[in-house]
Design a protein around this motif. Structure first.
Motif, short mmCIF file in Angstrom:
data_model
loop_
_atom_site.label_atom_id
_atom_site.label_comp_id
_atom_site.label_asym_id
_atom_site.label_seq_id
_atom_site.Cartn_x
_atom_site.Cartn_y
_atom_site.Cartn_z
N ASN A 61 0.97 -1.21 -0.02
CA ASN A 61 0.09 -0.07 -0.08
C ASN A 61 0.75 1.33 -0.26
O ASN A 61 0.52 2.17 -0.69
N GLU A 62 1.93 1.00 0.89
CA GLU A 62 2.69 2.42 0.88
C GLU A 62 3.48 2.62 -0.49
O GLU A 62 3.58 3.83 -0.97
N ILE A 63 4.03 1.50 -0.97
CA ILE A 63 4.55 1.71 -2.42
C ILE A 63 3.78 2.36 -3.38
O ILE A 63 4.06 3.20 -4.15
N ALA A 64 2.44 1.54 -3.48
CA ALA A 64 1.52 1.93 -4.45
C ALA A 64 1.06 3.52 -4.44
O ALA A 64 0.42 4.06 -5.23
N SER A 65 1.03 3.82 -3.18
CA SER A 65 0.68 5.34 -2.71
C SER A 65 1.61 6.19 -3.15
O SER A 65 1.42 7.49 -3.32
N SER A 66 2.91 5.96 -3.23
CA SER A 66 4.11 7.06 -3.33
C SER A 66 5.08 6.89 -4.54
O SER A 66 5.66 7.86 -4.87
N HIS A 67 4.87 5.67 -5.53
CA HIS A 67 5.62 5.44 -6.59
C HIS A 67 4.84 4.97 -7.61
O HIS A 67 3.70 4.39 -7.54
N THR A 68 5.17 5.19 -8.91
CA THR A 68 4.65 4.56 -10.06
C THR A 68 5.21 3.46 -10.55
O THR A 68 6.40 3.30 -9.95
N TYR A 69 4.09 2.45 -10.97
CA TYR A 69 5.11 1.05 -11.21
C TYR A 69 5.77 1.21 -12.45
O TYR A 69 5.49 1.92 -13.39
N PRO A 70 7.03 0.55 -12.24
CA PRO A 70 7.99 0.74 -13.37
C PRO A 70 7.67 0.10 -14.73
O PRO A 70 7.30 -0.89 -14.87
N ASP A 71 7.85 0.92 -15.76
CA ASP A 71 7.34 0.81 -17.15
C ASP A 71 8.14 -0.44 -17.81
O ASP A 71 7.56 -1.37 -18.53
N ASP A 72 9.07 -0.56 -17.16
CA ASP A 72 10.13 -1.85 -17.74
C ASP A 72 10.24 -3.09 -16.80
O ASP A 72 11.12 -3.95 -16.79
N ALA A 100 -5.56 -0.19 -28.58
CA ALA A 100 -6.59 -0.62 -27.82
C ALA A 100 -6.95 0.48 -26.81
O ALA A 100 -6.25 1.39 -26.42
N VAL A 101 -8.53 0.64 -26.64
CA VAL A 101 -8.91 1.50 -25.66
C VAL A 101 -8.79 0.78 -24.19
O VAL A 101 -9.74 -0.30 -24.21
N LEU A 102 -8.17 1.19 -23.39
CA LEU A 102 -7.94 0.64 -21.71
C LEU A 102 -8.25 1.76 -20.75
O LEU A 102 -8.20 3.05 -21.09
N ALA A 103 -9.12 1.18 -19.67
CA ALA A 103 -9.53 2.25 -18.80
C ALA A 103 -9.58 1.56 -17.42
O ALA A 103 -9.66 0.49 -17.23
N ALA A 104 -9.35 2.16 -16.41
CA ALA A 104 -9.51 1.85 -15.13
C ALA A 104 -10.14 2.92 -14.20
O ALA A 104 -9.74 4.04 -14.21
N PHE A 105 -10.91 2.60 -13.67
CA PHE A 105 -11.88 3.29 -12.70
C PHE A 105 -11.57 2.62 -11.14
O PHE A 105 -12.10 1.50 -11.17
N SER A 106 -10.80 3.28 -10.46
CA SER A 106 -10.62 2.97 -9.16
C SER A 106 -11.20 4.05 -8.02
O SER A 106 -10.65 5.10 -8.01
N ALA A 107 -12.00 3.48 -7.13
CA ALA A 107 -12.43 4.42 -5.87
C ALA A 107 -10.89 4.54 -5.04
O ALA A 107 -10.68 5.70 -4.55
N TRP A 108 -10.06 3.46 -4.87
CA TRP A 108 -8.68 3.51 -4.09
C TRP A 108 -7.82 4.03 -5.22
O TRP A 108 -7.41 3.19 -5.99
N SER A 109 -7.36 5.17 -5.05
CA SER A 109 -6.44 5.87 -6.20
C SER A 109 -5.19 5.04 -6.48
O SER A 109 -4.46 5.35 -7.57
#
Length: 272
Positions: A68-79, A96-105
């Motif tokens: 939770n701490e990492i996901a809240s403060s870092h972007t996931y590495p593209d590589d 492709a059309v891709l979408a993510a709708f998240s209540a937990w940002s």
């Protein structure tokens, strides 16, 4: 049999398999239409980032490394060697059309890669599900959508898991899911969509108002899918795990799973 044009994942955070004790007419209808497992197992530890990370990246938490701490403060590495389902689809289908709708940002900000052109929306559950429904109406060509609703987990932390307070929140999640189902039906998209309904974890195992342990109340979730080639009202072949969701997504969209994934397709899930 129609080919699958899109995959839509709807996740109820913290709902475990407590859905069986709640009044969920939309979920019940989908259960009659598809294949569901109410004894599916999630990742360990049973915490949101670790579990959503395993669903989205097809590997266990020791590999994707998300908390939770990492996901809240870092972007996931593209590589990363463990691409998300979104990156796998983007690499196979560049337009492709891709979408993510998240209540937990943190799902949008830190679990799904930031540079691959995923349309991302974060807001509270009811508004989020209405926005997701509107997006489906405006973008029937969407190929992959992930929706995460947070109220069941918030209620579990507040009132305790599998309590009347949490069951009411699960019923709200079912109502909000209905908005999305209505949009799919009204646009004629339900027939060629694979819908996956899932929870990331339960709760109340080691602590009535928390989760994170390997207690069955924390670990056991519901998982099901409805769509082209999926048996109707079928029982699940073997035990489903949240990590295997990734393999189901790419199989439905005709993509080979990345070799680095641990996700495996449940035998017999798709009619050959």
């Amino acid at each position: 049999m129609k080919p699958t044009a899109r995959v839509i994942i709807i996740g109820w955070d913290g709902a475990g398999n407590f859905v069986t004790s709640a009044n969920t007419p939309n979920l019940d209808r989908l259960v009659r239409m598809g294949t569901f497992d109410f004894q599916a197992q999630t990742a360990s530890p049973t915490i949101s980032a670790q579990c959503w990370g395993s669903l989205l990246h097809g590997v266990a938490p020791d590999k994707h490394g998300l908390t939770n701490e990492i996901a809240s403060s870092h972007t996931y590495p593209d590589d990363s060697p463990y691409p998300s389902i979104f990156r796998a689809v983007r690499e196979a289908y560049p337009d492709a059309v891709l979408a993510a709708f998240s209540a937990w940002s943190p799902i949008n900000d830190g679990i799904i890669e930031s540079s691959i052109g995923v349309h991302k929306v974060s807001m509270k559950d009811r508004d989020l599900s209405l926005a997701a429904a509107a997006y489906i109406r405006e973008h029937p060509e969407v190929q992959l959508m992930h929706v995460q609703l947070d109220l069941p987990d918030a209620a579990g932390h507040r009132d305790g898991y599998n309590t009347p307070g949490q069951l009411r929140a699960i019923e709200e999640a079912d109502e909000h899911t209905g908005f999305i189902l209505d949009a799919l039906e009204q646009t004629g998209l339900l027939d060629d969509s694979l819908l996956i309904l899932v929870s990331d974890h339960g709760g109340g195992g080691a602590d009535p108002r928390d989760h994170g342990s390997d207690h069955p109340l924390d670990k056991t979730i519901f998982w099901g899918c409805v769509g082209p080639g999926i048996g109707r009202g079928a029982s699940f072949p073997g035990t489903m795990t949240i990590t295997n969701t990734a393999a189901v997504v790419v199989r439905a969209l005709g993509i080979e799973a990345p070799a680095s994934w641990e996700a495996r397709l449940p035998e017999g899930l798709f009619a050959e």
